[in-house]
Design an enzyme around this catalytic site. Structure first.
Site, PDB file in Angstrom:
ATOM      1  N   LYS A  40     -35.691  -7.912 -45.525  1.00 42.41           N
ATOM      2  CA  LYS A  40     -34.930  -7.708 -44.145  1.00 42.41           C
ATOM      3  C   LYS A  40     -35.044  -9.077 -43.459  1.00 42.41           C
ATOM      4  CE  LYS A  40     -32.362  -5.107 -41.373  1.00 42.41           C
ATOM      5  NZ  LYS A  40     -31.769  -3.824 -41.920  1.00 42.41           N
TER       6      LYS A  40
HETATM    7  N1  GLU Z   1     -28.040  -4.162 -43.000  1.00 41.60           N
HETATM    8  C1  GLU Z   1     -27.471  -3.098 -43.641  1.00 41.60           C
HETATM    9  C2  GLU Z   1     -28.729  -1.924 -43.807  1.00 41.60           C
HETATM   10  O1  GLU Z   1     -29.483  -2.069 -43.070  1.00 41.60           O
HETATM   11  C3  GLU Z   1     -26.998  -3.390 -44.891  1.00 41.60           C
HETATM   12  C4  GLU Z   1     -27.868  -4.075 -45.854  1.00 41.60           C
HETATM   13  C5  GLU Z   1     -27.244  -4.747 -47.098  1.00 41.60           C
HETATM   14  O2  GLU Z   1     -26.080  -4.594 -47.521  1.00 41.60           O
HETATM   15  O3  GLU Z   1     -27.861  -5.439 -47.891  1.00 41.60           O
HETATM   16  O4  GLU Z   1     -28.666  -1.211 -44.634  1.00 41.60           O
END
Ligand code: GLU
Length: 447
Positions: free
Chosen positions: A133
Site C-alpha cells: 500500500k
Molecule cells: N485500493 C484497492 C484496495 O484497497 C485496490 C488495490 C488494487 O487494485 O491493487 O483493495
C-alpha cells in the site's frame, strides 16, 4: 430502537491473544493503532490455523517500508515538500500489490495496516499477488489538476526504483483515480530505456480503459461487494431484490455499490458522507445522487431526500449497512446506533475494535472487508493479465470471472467458519492464511 436481528450465524471462539509475538518483535501495543489491531487479527487467525512461528513473525511486520520526501512546484510559483510512502508487506504469493491513496491523514502505520490487509485480500480471492500500500500526505481536493499531476510524477520518480511491473504494482485508492494512474504509468515509462517502454503498462492498474485499463475496473469493488451479498444474504434470509440499505461514502465504492444494488431492486434509504447525511424512506435514486455529488462535491443539499443528523442516519432501520468511506469510522457510540442485520464492509477496517465488539454483541452479521472489497484488486489482476498478454476481455467476461473469484472466496470463508467455529472476519483471515502457510511450507525460507 430494536436491537439488530440476530442471524444465528454469530459464533463462539475467542482465540488466545498473540502477546508472545508482539513481545518478541518489541511492538509496544497501542489499542488505537490500526497496524497493531490488524496484526493482532492476523496473529489470532494464524494461531487458529496453526501457522508456524517463523510464518507468524514474517507476517507480523512488512518486508519493506519506504518513506520519501519530494518537492513539488505549486501553481503560484512556490515549492511545497510532500511526504509519500510505499509499504510492501509480503510477496510469498506473487508481486506486491495495492493502492496509492492521497489524503491529508496518510501516515505510516495506517499504510502498514492497509498493506497487511492487501496480503490477506489477495490470498483470500486467490489472485497471485502479495500485499502493499502507498500514499501521499496531501489533500487532492485543494490541489489543481496540474499540481495533482506534478505531485504524482514526482512521487513516481521518488519510488520508481522500488516498484516494478513484476515486483510491486500500485493502483487507485482513496483520493486517486484512473487519470492519476495514467500519469503514474506515463512517468514510470519515461524513466525506462526507450526499447522497454511498451512493457511498462503493467506497472499500475486501474488505468483508463482507453490506455491499458480493463473493462469493469472502475466499478469492480462495488461489483465484487454485490457478488458477495448475493452469495451470503440468502443464508441470512434476506432477499437482495427487496432489501434496504444505507451507505457511508458515495465515492467510487459507495456510488457503484448503490447503483448496482438498486439495479437489482434493493432500496437505498440513507447515505452519509463528509458533507452530511440524507434519508428518504421511499428510496434514494443512486444515479441522481451520483450526478448531484459530481456537481456539489457531496450528498448535502440533495433535493430528493431530507437532511438528517448523524445520529438519525445511523439509527435508520435497514437490512444491510455498508460503510464505504475511510477506516475506523464506526466507533462504539455509532455501533450502538446501527439498526441493521448485516454490516458489509466496503471500506477497509471501517470499525474500531470497540465498534466491532458492539456490533457482534448485538448480533449484527459482519462481512469483512478482505472479502467484501476484494473485487477491486481482482479486476486489477485481470487488467495486469490483459496488459501482459495484449488480449483484452469484454465487460461480460470480466464480470463473469470476477463473480467466480468472489463466490469462491465467500465459500472458502464459510468453510473456514465452519471448520474453526469462528466469526466471519476471523474465518476470512483463516482462509487467507491457510494458503500463505501452505506456500511457505512448500517454499521454505531462504537460505
Ligand atoms: N485500493 C484497492 C484496495 O484497497 C485496490 C488495490 C488494487 O487494485 O491493487 O483493495
Amino acid at each position: 430502537m430494536a436491537d439488530a436481528v440476530a442471524t444465528g450465524m454469530t459464533p463462539a471462539t475467542s482465540p488466545r491473544l498473540p502477546d508472545a509475538v508482539f513481545k518478541e518483535l518489541e511492538i509496544v501495543r497501542d489499542p488505537t493503532n490500526l497496524f497493531h489491531q490488524t496484526i493482532e487479527q492476523v496473529l489470532m487467525a494464524s494461531q487458529i490455523v496453526g501457522l508456524r512461528h517463523h510464518q507468524q513473525i514474517i507476517l507480523a511486520q512488512p518486508a519493506n517500508e519506504i518513506m520519501v520526501h519530494f518537492p513539488v512546484l505549486m501553481d503560484d510559483g512556490h515549492h511545497d515538500l510532500f511526504k509519500g510512502y510505499r509499504v510492501q508487506h509480503n510477496n510469498a504469493l506473487g508481486p506486491y500489490k495495492g493502492g496509492i491513496r492521497y489524503h491529508p491523514d496518510v501516515q505510516l502505520d495506517d499504510i502498514k495496516a492497509l498493506a497487511v490487509l492487501m496480503t490477506m485480500k489477495c490470498s483470500l480471492v486467490r489472485v497471485p499477488f502479495g500485499g502493499s500500500k502507498g500514499g501521499v500526505k496531501c489533500d487532492p481536493r485543494t490541489l489543481s489538476n496540474n499540481e495533482l499531476m506534478r505531485v504524482t510524477r514526482r512521487f513516481v520518480s521518488a519510488i520508481s526504483n522500488q516498484i516494478g511491473p513484476d515486483y510491486d504494482i500500485p493502483a487507485p485508492d482513496v483520493g486517486t483515480n484512473a487519470r492519476i494512474m495514467a500519469w503514474f504509468a506515463d512517468t514510470y515509462a519515461q524513466m525506462q530505456p526507450e526499447r522497454d517502454r511498451q512493457d511498462t503498462l503493467r506497472i499500475v492498474t486501474g488505468k483508463p480503459v482507453e490506455w491499458g485499463g480493463s473493462q469493469g475496473r472502475e466499478k469492480a469493488t462495488g461489483q465484487g461487494l454485490v457478488y458477495i451479498l448475493k452469495e451470503m444474504l440468502p443464508d441470512m434470509g434476506i432477499d437482495i431484490s427487496r432489501m434496504t440499505f444505507s451507505l457511508i461514502g458515495f465515492g467510487n465504492v459507495g456510488s457503484w455499490t448503490g447503483r448496482l444494488l438498486a439495479a437489482l431492486g434493493a432500496k437505498m434509504l440513507a447515505v452519509a458522507d463528509h458533507t452530511g447525511a440524507i434519508h428518504n424512506d421511499g428510496g434514494i435514486d443512486p444515479e441522481l445522487l451520483a450526478e448531484h455529488v459530481i456537481e456539489a462535491g457531496g450528498v448535502n443539499d440533495f433535493t430528493e431526500a431530507e437532511a438528517v443528523t448523524t445520529e438519525q442516519f445511523y439509527g435508520i432501520p435497514v437490512d444491510v449497512f455498508i460503510p464505504a468511506a475511510l477506516e475506523q469510522m464506526i466507533t462504539e457510540d455509532k455501533a450502538r446506533l446501527i439498526n441493521a442485520k448485516v454490516f458489509a464492509e466496503g471500506a477497509n477496517a471501517p470499525s474500531t475494535p470497540g465498534g466491532d465488539a458492539i456490533l457482534t454483541q448485538r448480533g449484527v452479521e459482519i462481512l469483512p472487508a478482505i472479502l467484501c472489497n476484494a473485487g477491486g484488486v481482482t479486476v486489477s489482476y485481470f487488467e495486469w493479465v490483459q496488459n501482459k498478454s495484449s488480449v483484452y476481455w469484454t465487460a461480460e467476461e470480466v464480470d463473469e470471472r470476477l463473480n467466480t473469484h468472489m463466490v469462491q472466496a465467500a465459500r472458502r470463508a464459510k468453510a473456514a467458519r465452519k471448520k474453526y467455529d469462528v466469526d466471519m472476519r476471523t474465518a476470512s483471515f483463516c482462509a487467507a492464511l491457510e494458503q500463505i502457510g501452505d506456500v511457505y511450507n512448500l517454499r521454505g525460507v531462504f537460505p
